[in-house]
Design an enzyme around this catalytic site. Structure first.
Site, PDB file in Angstrom:
ATOM      1  N   ASN A 148      -2.015 -87.755  28.343  1.00 20.88           N
ATOM      2  CA  ASN A 148      -1.518 -86.690  27.460  1.00 20.88           C
ATOM      3  C   ASN A 148      -0.001 -86.614  27.550  1.00 20.88           C
ATOM      4  O   ASN A 148       0.584 -86.865  28.598  1.00 20.88           O
ATOM      5  CB  ASN A 148      -2.099 -85.339  27.897  1.00 20.88           C
ATOM      6  CG  ASN A 148      -3.544 -85.169  27.463  1.00 20.88           C
ATOM      7  OD1 ASN A 148      -3.885 -85.339  26.296  1.00 20.88           O
ATOM      8  ND2 ASN A 148      -4.416 -84.852  28.411  1.00 20.88           N
ATOM      9  N   LYS A 205      -4.912 -74.821  27.040  1.00 21.51           N
ATOM     10  CA  LYS A 205      -4.914 -75.551  28.311  1.00 21.51           C
ATOM     11  C   LYS A 205      -4.771 -74.558  29.445  1.00 21.51           C
ATOM     12  O   LYS A 205      -4.082 -73.542  29.307  1.00 21.51           O
ATOM     13  CB  LYS A 205      -3.739 -76.528  28.372  1.00 21.51           C
ATOM     14  CG  LYS A 205      -3.955 -77.670  29.329  1.00 21.51           C
ATOM     15  CD  LYS A 205      -4.754 -78.769  28.656  1.00 21.51           C
ATOM     16  CE  LYS A 205      -4.939 -79.981  29.516  1.00 21.51           C
ATOM     17  NZ  LYS A 205      -5.549 -81.093  28.758  1.00 21.51           N
ATOM     18  N   SER A 224     -16.220 -86.979  30.648  1.00 23.39           N
ATOM     19  CA  SER A 224     -15.691 -87.273  29.310  1.00 23.39           C
ATOM     20  C   SER A 224     -15.001 -88.636  29.270  1.00 23.39           C
ATOM     21  O   SER A 224     -14.660 -89.138  28.194  1.00 23.39           O
ATOM     22  CB  SER A 224     -14.674 -86.194  28.910  1.00 23.39           C
ATOM     23  OG  SER A 224     -13.645 -86.104  29.883  1.00 23.39           O
ATOM     24  N   VAL A 283     -10.591 -93.411  33.134  1.00 22.44           N
ATOM     25  CA  VAL A 283     -10.459 -93.936  31.767  1.00 22.44           C
ATOM     26  C   VAL A 283      -9.984 -95.390  31.807  1.00 22.44           C
ATOM     27  O   VAL A 283     -10.534 -96.264  31.123  1.00 22.44           O
ATOM     28  CB  VAL A 283      -9.467 -93.093  30.939  1.00 22.44           C
ATOM     29  CG1 VAL A 283      -9.264 -93.703  29.561  1.00 22.44           C
ATOM     30  CG2 VAL A 283      -9.968 -91.658  30.802  1.00 22.44           C
ATOM     31  N   ASP A 316      -1.293 -99.585  39.232  1.00 18.30           N
ATOM     32  CA  ASP A 316      -1.688 -98.276  39.769  1.00 18.30           C
ATOM     33  C   ASP A 316      -0.904 -98.049  41.053  1.00 18.30           C
ATOM     34  O   ASP A 316      -0.450 -99.004  41.680  1.00 18.30           O
ATOM     35  CB  ASP A 316      -3.199 -98.240  40.051  1.00 18.30           C
ATOM     36  CG  ASP A 316      -3.753 -96.822  40.016  1.00 18.30           C
ATOM     37  OD1 ASP A 316      -4.558 -96.506  39.138  1.00 18.30           O
ATOM     38  OD2 ASP A 316      -3.348 -95.990  40.870  1.00 18.30           O
ATOM     39  N   ALA A 342      -4.417 -93.252  27.043  1.00 21.73           N
ATOM     40  CA  ALA A 342      -5.136 -91.987  27.189  1.00 21.73           C
ATOM     41  C   ALA A 342      -4.282 -90.833  27.697  1.00 21.73           C
ATOM     42  O   ALA A 342      -4.637 -89.673  27.487  1.00 21.73           O
ATOM     43  CB  ALA A 342      -6.303 -92.174  28.152  1.00 21.73           C
ATOM     44  N   GLY A 369      -2.533 -97.222  35.168  1.00 23.39           N
ATOM     45  CA  GLY A 369      -3.444 -96.202  35.694  1.00 23.39           C
ATOM     46  C   GLY A 369      -4.883 -96.648  35.519  1.00 23.39           C
ATOM     47  O   GLY A 369      -5.478 -96.458  34.459  1.00 23.39           O
TER      48      GLY A 369
END
Ligand code: NAI
Ligand code: PHE
Length: 392
Positions: free
Chosen positions: A304, A121, A190, A228, A247, A302, A224
């Site tokens: 991380n 990363k 992505s 995504v 959100d 989604a 959020g």
């Protein structure tokens, strides 16, 4: 207490990898200084020995005051891939800690699927007040650094970067940036593949918890509603799930409300009664404060590094909540894009691999049940088995 910074050094090209390494200095990096990380000068002393990764590259960008940290976690399964996160952190240590944890997450993400890439990363910690006009020159200097690193690390978009930024990087460092815009020959964002992977993971968890893969009638709260989150909401609606979102961005909230999605105030999101809670905003949101408030049966999303600490996986288990490890659920984007751009996959193959996230999630959850461990531990063990089986 203010966190001490490592010292940028221009003297004699005092380049140093934090761990190991023998690369030669490169004078072309005019405005980026190599960094001496002094032992005892920051929390680096504690963070690095605990980290199981291979190498950290740290640079200071004089023109902007940004710190560039590239954490190479594991090359065991192949050259590394990892997003570039561009944001302002409170301290250097926070930025380093994020890079280390996110890089490890990428290793697990690829390894659990036996995907032939290692985890890494990059974090670009820009100072408060960073001007957008500084972005392109900074990315050019960053791209020159990627070019120097060679094949070991290629990057993709992450928080604070997009396909357009990948176009800018690729113009200086050809082949080092994935997920470029379709208009310049890349595979584009992505996010759709990530959202589809999360949707498949959610279906698998639903099958295990409720006995049916279909999400019809299962209430889902998406935290959020970004790139995504919005696609995930669409997939859920088309499967017949009653959905709601939260959100903090007023514009996003207005747009999503226009699309008639039900809105939940951010403060009320954790205690919102639903079947599935889907974190698609930030990391660290599953913690001592939030876990006791949850009123859902499944957490899958989604973002991380959703768990604040490893012990939070146990806390979820104790509350009877099935947590799908983030690095399993959110692997779709990185795998599909890297597969398409670096492994010669066709679109159909990429789609199949993203859909296989459902089967892998099932495997992880069943392994966890059979071995009386958390899904997080199960997924880590499966990833570790794949890593151990790879030739050294
Ligand atoms: P994004 O930036 O488009 O969307 C994130 C949304 O979360 C934004 O609308 C933001 O306003 C909202 N948000 C931020 N803090 C919040 C809070 N406290 N409460 C509620 N909402 C909040 O990002 P994107 O691309 O949709 O990614 C979402 C997450 O998934 C990120 O954590 C990212 O690292 C992760 N991820 C994304 C991948 C991708 O392909 N885009 C791949 C793997 C992980
Ligand atoms: N942000 C992606 C992730 O965390 C990183 C990525 C995107 C890597 C696209 C490669 C291609 O998974």
């Amino acid at each position: 207490m203010k966190d001490p910074q490592p010292s940028p050094s221009g003297e004699g090209g005092a380049k140093r990898r934090v761990r190991g390494g023998h690369r030669q200095p490169d004078d072309r990096n005019d405005s980026i200084l190599r960094v001496i990380v002094r032992r005892g000068s920051s929390r680096i002393d504690r963070a690095l020995p605990e980290w199981g990764g291979e190498e950290v590259i740290v640079r200071y960008d004089c023109a902007t005051g940004a710190w560039i940290i590239i954490a190479i976690h594991s090359t065991r399964l192949g050259p590394t891939v990892g997003g570039t996160r561009l944001k302002s952190y409170r301290t250097f240590s926070d930025a380093l800690g994020d890079a280390l944890r996110l890089a490890e997450g990428m290793t697990n993400k690829f390894a659990v699927f036996g995907f032939p890439r290692g985890g890494a990363k990059a974090v670009i910690n820009v100072p408060q007040g960073f001007q957008e006009s500084q972005r392109v020159p900074l990315l050019h200097r960053y791209a020159r650094l990627l070019r120097q690193l060679g094949e070991i690390f290629t990057t993709g978009p992450d928080v604070g970067t997009s396909s357009v930024d990948m176009d800018i990087i690729d113009a200086v460092a050809p082949g080092r940036a994935h997920s470029r815009s379709r208009s310049v020959g890349g595979s584009g964002s992505s996010s759709p593949a990530t959202a589809l992977g999360v949707f498949k993971a959610m279906g698998a968890a639903s099958e295990i918890v409720f006995g049916s893969e279909s999400l019809e009638g299962r209430s889902v709260l998406v935290q959020g509603a970004g790139k995504v989150g919005e696609t995930l909401l669409d997939l859920l609606v088309s499967d017949g799930a009653p959905v709601a979102f939260t959100d903090i961005d007023r514009h996003r909230v207005a747009e999503l409300k226009k699309r008639r999605f039900a809105f939940v105030e951010p403060d009320e999101a954790y205690a919102y009664p639903c079947d599935v809670f889907a974190p698609c905003a930030l990391g660290g949101i599953l913690n001592r404060r939030t876990i006791p408030r949850l009123r859902c049966k499944i957490v899958v999303g989604a973002a991380n590094n959703q768990l604040h600490r490893p012990a939070d996986a146990d806390a979820l288990q104790k509350r009877g909540i099935v947590y799908v490890p983030d690095f399993v659920a959110n692997a779709g984007g990185a795998m599909a894009i890297t597969g398409l751009e670096a492994l010669g996959w066709s679109e159909a193959e990429a789609l199949d691999r993203v859909r296989s996230i459902g089967a892998v999630t099932r495997l992880v959850l069943l392994y966890a049940r059979e071995n009386a461990v958390t899904p997080e531990e199960a997924a880590r063990r499966i990833a570790q088995d794949h890593l151990s089986a790879a030739p050294p």
